[in-house]
Design a protein around this motif. Structure first.
Motif, PDB file in Angstrom:
ATOM      1  N   ILE A   1      -3.803 -19.393 -19.321  1.00 32.37           N
ATOM      2  CA  ILE A   1      -3.647 -18.844 -17.973  1.00 32.37           C
ATOM      3  C   ILE A   1      -2.487 -17.844 -17.993  1.00 32.37           C
ATOM      4  CG2 ILE A   1      -3.331 -19.455 -15.535  1.00 32.37           C
ATOM      5  CD1 ILE A   1      -4.060 -22.340 -16.427  1.00 32.37           C
ATOM      6  N   ALA A   2      -2.579 -16.877 -17.208  1.00 32.13           N
ATOM      7  CA  ALA A   2      -1.512 -15.876 -17.163  1.00 32.13           C
ATOM      8  C   ALA A   2      -0.198 -16.523 -16.774  1.00 32.13           C
ATOM      9  CB  ALA A   2      -1.874 -14.800 -16.144  1.00 32.13           C
ATOM     10  N   ALA A   3       0.866 -15.982 -17.341  1.00 25.59           N
ATOM     11  CA  ALA A   3       2.172 -16.605 -17.170  1.00 25.59           C
ATOM     12  C   ALA A   3       2.633 -16.614 -15.724  1.00 25.59           C
ATOM     13  CB  ALA A   3       3.184 -15.889 -18.041  1.00 25.59           C
ATOM     14  N   ASN A   4       2.216 -15.624 -14.964  1.00 24.28           N
ATOM     15  CA  ASN A   4       2.692 -15.566 -13.581  1.00 24.28           C
ATOM     16  C   ASN A   4       1.727 -16.257 -12.609  1.00 24.28           C
ATOM     17  OD1 ASN A   4       0.697 -13.729 -13.823  1.00 24.28           O
ATOM     18  ND2 ASN A   4       1.790 -12.031 -12.839  1.00 24.28           N
ATOM     19  N   ASP A   5       0.685 -16.891 -13.151  1.00 27.45           N
ATOM     20  CA  ASP A   5      -0.241 -17.640 -12.318  1.00 27.45           C
ATOM     21  C   ASP A   5       0.501 -18.827 -11.702  1.00 27.45           C
ATOM     22  OD1 ASP A   5      -2.211 -19.948 -11.992  1.00 27.45           O
ATOM     23  OD2 ASP A   5      -3.514 -18.189 -12.151  1.00 27.45           O
ATOM     24  N   ASP A   6       0.269 -19.062 -10.441  1.00 26.35           N
ATOM     25  CA  ASP A   6       0.982 -20.133  -9.725  1.00 26.35           C
ATOM     26  C   ASP A   6       0.775 -21.502 -10.357  1.00 26.35           C
ATOM     27  OD1 ASP A   6       2.215 -18.554  -7.979  1.00 26.35           O
ATOM     28  OD2 ASP A   6       1.022 -19.102  -6.206  1.00 26.35           O
ATOM     29  N   ALA A   7      -0.496 -21.799 -10.680  1.00 25.61           N
ATOM     30  CA  ALA A   7      -0.815 -23.116 -11.243  1.00 25.61           C
ATOM     31  C   ALA A   7      -0.141 -23.316 -12.589  1.00 25.61           C
ATOM     32  CB  ALA A   7      -2.321 -23.273 -11.381  1.00 25.61           C
ATOM     33  N   ALA A   8      -0.177 -22.262 -13.395  1.00 30.39           N
ATOM     34  CA  ALA A   8       0.442 -22.356 -14.728  1.00 30.39           C
ATOM     35  C   ALA A   8       1.947 -22.525 -14.604  1.00 30.39           C
ATOM     36  CB  ALA A   8       0.122 -21.105 -15.524  1.00 30.39           C
ATOM     37  N   LEU A   9       2.504 -21.789 -13.656  1.00 29.48           N
ATOM     38  CA  LEU A   9       3.952 -21.863 -13.437  1.00 29.48           C
ATOM     39  C   LEU A   9       4.358 -23.261 -12.973  1.00 29.48           C
ATOM     40  CD1 LEU A   9       5.846 -19.505 -13.881  1.00 29.48           C
ATOM     41  CD2 LEU A   9       5.886 -19.119 -11.428  1.00 29.48           C
ATOM     42  N   LEU A  10       3.548 -23.779 -12.058  1.00 26.58           N
ATOM     43  CA  LEU A  10       3.832 -25.120 -11.539  1.00 26.58           C
ATOM     44  C   LEU A  10       3.695 -26.167 -12.643  1.00 26.58           C
ATOM     45  CD1 LEU A  10       4.400 -26.859  -9.024  1.00 26.58           C
ATOM     46  CD2 LEU A  10       1.944 -27.040  -8.712  1.00 26.58           C
ATOM     47  N   THR A  11       2.659 -26.000 -13.446  1.00 27.55           N
ATOM     48  CA  THR A  11       2.438 -26.930 -14.558  1.00 27.55           C
ATOM     49  C   THR A  11       3.638 -26.939 -15.497  1.00 27.55           C
ATOM     50  OG1 THR A  11       0.078 -26.533 -14.422  1.00 27.55           O
ATOM     51  CG2 THR A  11       0.886 -27.447 -16.481  1.00 27.55           C
ATOM     52  N   ARG A  12       4.084 -25.754 -15.840  1.00 27.44           N
ATOM     53  CA  ARG A  12       5.230 -25.652 -16.752  1.00 27.44           C
ATOM     54  C   ARG A  12       6.500 -26.197 -16.107  1.00 27.44           C
ATOM     55  NH1 ARG A  12       4.846 -20.427 -20.444  1.00 27.44           N
ATOM     56  NH2 ARG A  12       2.708 -20.662 -21.094  1.00 27.44           N
ATOM     57  N   ALA A  13       6.635 -25.929 -14.826  1.00 25.71           N
ATOM     58  CA  ALA A  13       7.830 -26.409 -14.121  1.00 25.71           C
ATOM     59  C   ALA A  13       7.846 -27.934 -14.087  1.00 25.71           C
ATOM     60  CB  ALA A  13       7.854 -25.838 -12.707  1.00 25.71           C
ATOM     61  N   ILE A  14       6.696 -28.538 -13.797  1.00 23.93           N
ATOM     62  CA  ILE A  14       6.638 -30.011 -13.747  1.00 23.93           C
ATOM     63  C   ILE A  14       6.850 -30.590 -15.135  1.00 23.93           C
ATOM     64  CG2 ILE A  14       5.118 -31.994 -13.273  1.00 23.93           C
ATOM     65  CD1 ILE A  14       4.031 -30.454 -10.874  1.00 23.93           C
ATOM     66  N   ASP A  15       6.294 -29.944 -16.139  1.00 23.46           N
ATOM     67  CA  ASP A  15       6.489 -30.420 -17.514  1.00 23.46           C
ATOM     68  C   ASP A  15       7.961 -30.362 -17.926  1.00 23.46           C
ATOM     69  OD1 ASP A  15       3.913 -31.120 -18.042  1.00 23.46           O
ATOM     70  OD2 ASP A  15       3.335 -29.197 -18.916  1.00 23.46           O
ATOM     71  N   ALA A  16       8.690 -29.434 -17.325  1.00 19.58           N
ATOM     72  CA  ALA A  16      10.101 -29.274 -17.697  1.00 19.58           C
ATOM     73  C   ALA A  16      11.012 -30.304 -17.028  1.00 19.58           C
ATOM     74  CB  ALA A  16      10.569 -27.864 -17.329  1.00 19.58           C
ATOM     75  N   LEU A  17      10.469 -31.054 -16.069  1.00 11.80           N
ATOM     76  CA  LEU A  17      11.298 -32.037 -15.353  1.00 11.80           C
ATOM     77  C   LEU A  17      11.621 -33.235 -16.251  1.00 11.80           C
ATOM     78  CD1 LEU A  17       9.479 -32.224 -11.891  1.00 11.80           C
ATOM     79  CD2 LEU A  17      11.749 -31.290 -12.295  1.00 11.80           C
ATOM     80  N   PRO A  18      12.720 -33.930 -15.957  1.00  6.90           N
ATOM     81  CA  PRO A  18      12.972 -35.188 -16.666  1.00  6.90           C
ATOM     82  C   PRO A  18      11.848 -36.188 -16.373  1.00  6.90           C
ATOM     83  CG  PRO A  18      14.916 -34.491 -15.454  1.00  6.90           C
ATOM     84  CD  PRO A  18      13.809 -33.589 -15.032  1.00  6.90           C
TER      85      PRO A  18
ATOM     86  N   PHE B   1      -1.804 -28.565  -9.791  1.00  9.66           N
ATOM     87  CA  PHE B   1      -1.187 -28.997 -11.039  1.00  9.66           C
ATOM     88  C   PHE B   1      -2.192 -29.769 -11.894  1.00  9.66           C
ATOM     89  CE2 PHE B   1       1.149 -32.508 -13.211  1.00  9.66           C
ATOM     90  CZ  PHE B   1       1.698 -31.747 -14.212  1.00  9.66           C
ATOM     91  N   ARG B   2      -2.631 -29.177 -12.967  1.00  7.81           N
ATOM     92  CA  ARG B   2      -3.596 -29.737 -13.907  1.00  7.81           C
ATOM     93  C   ARG B   2      -4.708 -30.487 -13.175  1.00  7.81           C
ATOM     94  NH1 ARG B   2       0.573 -30.417 -18.326  1.00  7.81           N
ATOM     95  NH2 ARG B   2       1.219 -32.418 -17.558  1.00  7.81           N
ATOM     96  N   SER B   3      -5.347 -29.783 -12.295  1.00 10.36           N
ATOM     97  CA  SER B   3      -6.378 -30.426 -11.477  1.00 10.36           C
ATOM     98  C   SER B   3      -7.727 -30.502 -12.174  1.00 10.36           C
ATOM     99  CB  SER B   3      -6.522 -29.662 -10.157  1.00 10.36           C
ATOM    100  OG  SER B   3      -6.793 -28.308 -10.438  1.00 10.36           O
ATOM    101  N   LYS B   4      -7.883 -29.730 -13.220  1.00 10.87           N
ATOM    102  CA  LYS B   4      -9.172 -29.707 -13.922  1.00 10.87           C
ATOM    103  C   LYS B   4      -9.277 -30.925 -14.846  1.00 10.87           C
ATOM    104  CE  LYS B   4     -11.683 -26.860 -17.061  1.00 10.87           C
ATOM    105  NZ  LYS B   4     -11.402 -25.903 -18.116  1.00 10.87           N
ATOM    106  N   GLN B   5     -10.404 -31.628 -14.743  1.00 10.62           N
ATOM    107  CA  GLN B   5     -10.617 -32.803 -15.582  1.00 10.62           C
ATOM    108  C   GLN B   5     -10.669 -32.395 -17.063  1.00 10.62           C
ATOM    109  OE1 GLN B   5     -10.547 -36.128 -16.642  1.00 10.62           O
ATOM    110  NE2 GLN B   5     -11.172 -36.429 -14.522  1.00 10.62           N
ATOM    111  N   PRO B   6      -9.829 -32.998 -17.890  1.00  9.17           N
ATOM    112  CA  PRO B   6      -9.778 -32.557 -19.290  1.00  9.17           C
ATOM    113  C   PRO B   6     -10.917 -33.122 -20.150  1.00  9.17           C
ATOM    114  CG  PRO B   6      -8.225 -34.317 -18.953  1.00  9.17           C
ATOM    115  CD  PRO B   6      -8.849 -34.063 -17.627  1.00  9.17           C
ATOM    116  N   LEU B   7     -11.507 -34.223 -19.704  1.00  9.12           N
ATOM    117  CA  LEU B   7     -12.526 -34.881 -20.528  1.00  9.12           C
ATOM    118  C   LEU B   7     -13.930 -34.568 -20.009  1.00  9.12           C
ATOM    119  CD1 LEU B   7     -10.907 -38.405 -21.031  1.00  9.12           C
ATOM    120  CD2 LEU B   7     -10.516 -36.320 -22.323  1.00  9.12           C
TER     121      LEU B   7
END
Lengths: 205, 146
Positions: free
Chosen positions: A134-151, B6-12
């Motif tokens: 997904i493009a880096a500036n895509d909202d979903a991708a950004l949110l995904t990366r942001a959540i992954d970066a959380l403790p 946030f990762r809403s697409k089913q991966p499986l």
């Protein structure tokens, strides 16, 4: 009763979030407890998608999601006799799933520690490969990366509370912490997400 | 920003779910086949233990053998007590030092604690006796001086 019927009748997400387990699902659980393998398969059919989606949100790696889903259902089978019928089955199931994901994450961290550096990099990046498309500036991708970066603790709290839309009490029960702690963790996570996303968006411009 | 994205697409895929179900069910089946065997072993062990317990309970009680204990007599041997005859009353002449010196502490101690030895020699004549009274104080060597 089929899995579809269980999903539409008793396992409706909104219903299970606010009330205890539905009578239809409870009957299937009781049958599975008594050793009816077909009933257990019905439970799996009714809940596997939600479990795998939760595991996907926590782990972010398809192979690990498969492993987590399988292990979750094995644990469910092992401990089904301990399930309290007064509680929501999905809350109980989610708690098991979160614990399984937590174990897998711990194992992954150990793998990073003991793996050579180049391997560790490939392992670390593999579970984000889907998002990289997904493009880096895509909202979903950004949110995904942001959540992954959380403790880890804040990430779990925000996934259950904000993404899965569980109540604070349910999130607290699943994570085994106080509701007040959940509120604090979610609040901290939101603030961090905001800062993280703002910084990336600012940098992209 | 919508959190549901946030990762809403089913991966499986459906095949993955089918494989997971198959694995889980085969594990459960393996458990179910193992447990009856384990249960059989447990039952057999329980029966053996029960038979053992019954055998122990039903076994005739051991005959009580009365053993009379002989009383142990401890013979007390009279302890020989040496009695020393009290020395006869002897006239003790108090020594008055001429120069008023205090008596030597050792001499005082000797005279206070050590009894005198009295030897009496009888001669053929009953009227004649030789009595020797000696002090037990250790002999003080005078280093050649008399």
């Amino acid at each position: 009763m089929t899995a579809e019927a269980l999903l539409t009748d008793g396992v409706d997400a909104a219903a299970t979030r606010t009330s205890a387990t539905s009578p239809a699902l409870l009957a299937v659980i009781r049958a599975a407890r008594d050793g009816d393998e077909r009933a257990f398969e019905e439970i799996m059919l009714a809940s596997e998608r939600r479990v795998s989606l939760l595991a996907w949100r926590i782990l972010g790696d398809a192979e690990e999601v498969k492993e987590a889903t399988q292990e979750t259902f094995l644990r469910v089978f092992r401990h089904l006799r301990r399930f309290d019928e007064q509680l929501d089955f999905f809350g109980w199931l989610f708690r098991i799933a979160v614990n399984v994901c937590h174990d897998i994450e711990k194992r992954r961290r150990r793998r990073w520690i003991f793996a050579p550096f180049d391997q560790a990099l490939s392992v670390a990046s593999s579970h984000r490969s889907a998002d990289d498309t997904i493009a880096a500036n895509d909202d979903a991708a950004l949110l995904t990366r942001a959540i992954d970066a959380l403790p880890a603790k804040e990430r779990l709290a925000v996934i259950l509370r904000e993404v899965e839309e569980l109540s604070t009490e349910e999130t607290a029960t699943i994570l085994g912490i106080a509701p007040a702690t959940v509120r604090v963790q979610v609040s901290k996570a939101r603030a961090k997400l905001r800062v993280w996303i703002e910084a990336r968006r600012g940098g992209a411009r | 920003m919508n959190m549901n994205e946030f990762r809403s697409k089913q991966p499986l895929r459906e095949e993955d779910f089918a494989a997971i179900r198959r694995n889980v069910m085969s594990e459960i089946a393996a458990r179910n086949t193992f447990f009856p065997i384990a249960m059989r072993f447990a039952l057999a062990a329980a029966i053996v233990i029960a038979i053992g317990v019954v055998f122990i309970v039903k076994r005739p009680a051991p005959v009580a053998i009365e053993t009379v204990k002989q009383p142990v007599v401890i013979e007390k041997v009279p302890v020989a007590v040496a009695t020393v005859a009290a020395p006869p009353a002897t006239r003790v002449v108090a020594h008055h030092p001429r120069h008023g010196h205090a008596a030597h502490p050792r001499a005082q101690y000797a005279s206070a604690t050590q009894p005198n030895i009295r030897l009496e020699f009888r001669t053929s004549d009953p009227e004649v006796r030789i009595i020797w009274i000696a002090s037990q104080t250790p002999s003080t060597t005078t280093g050649g001086k008399s």
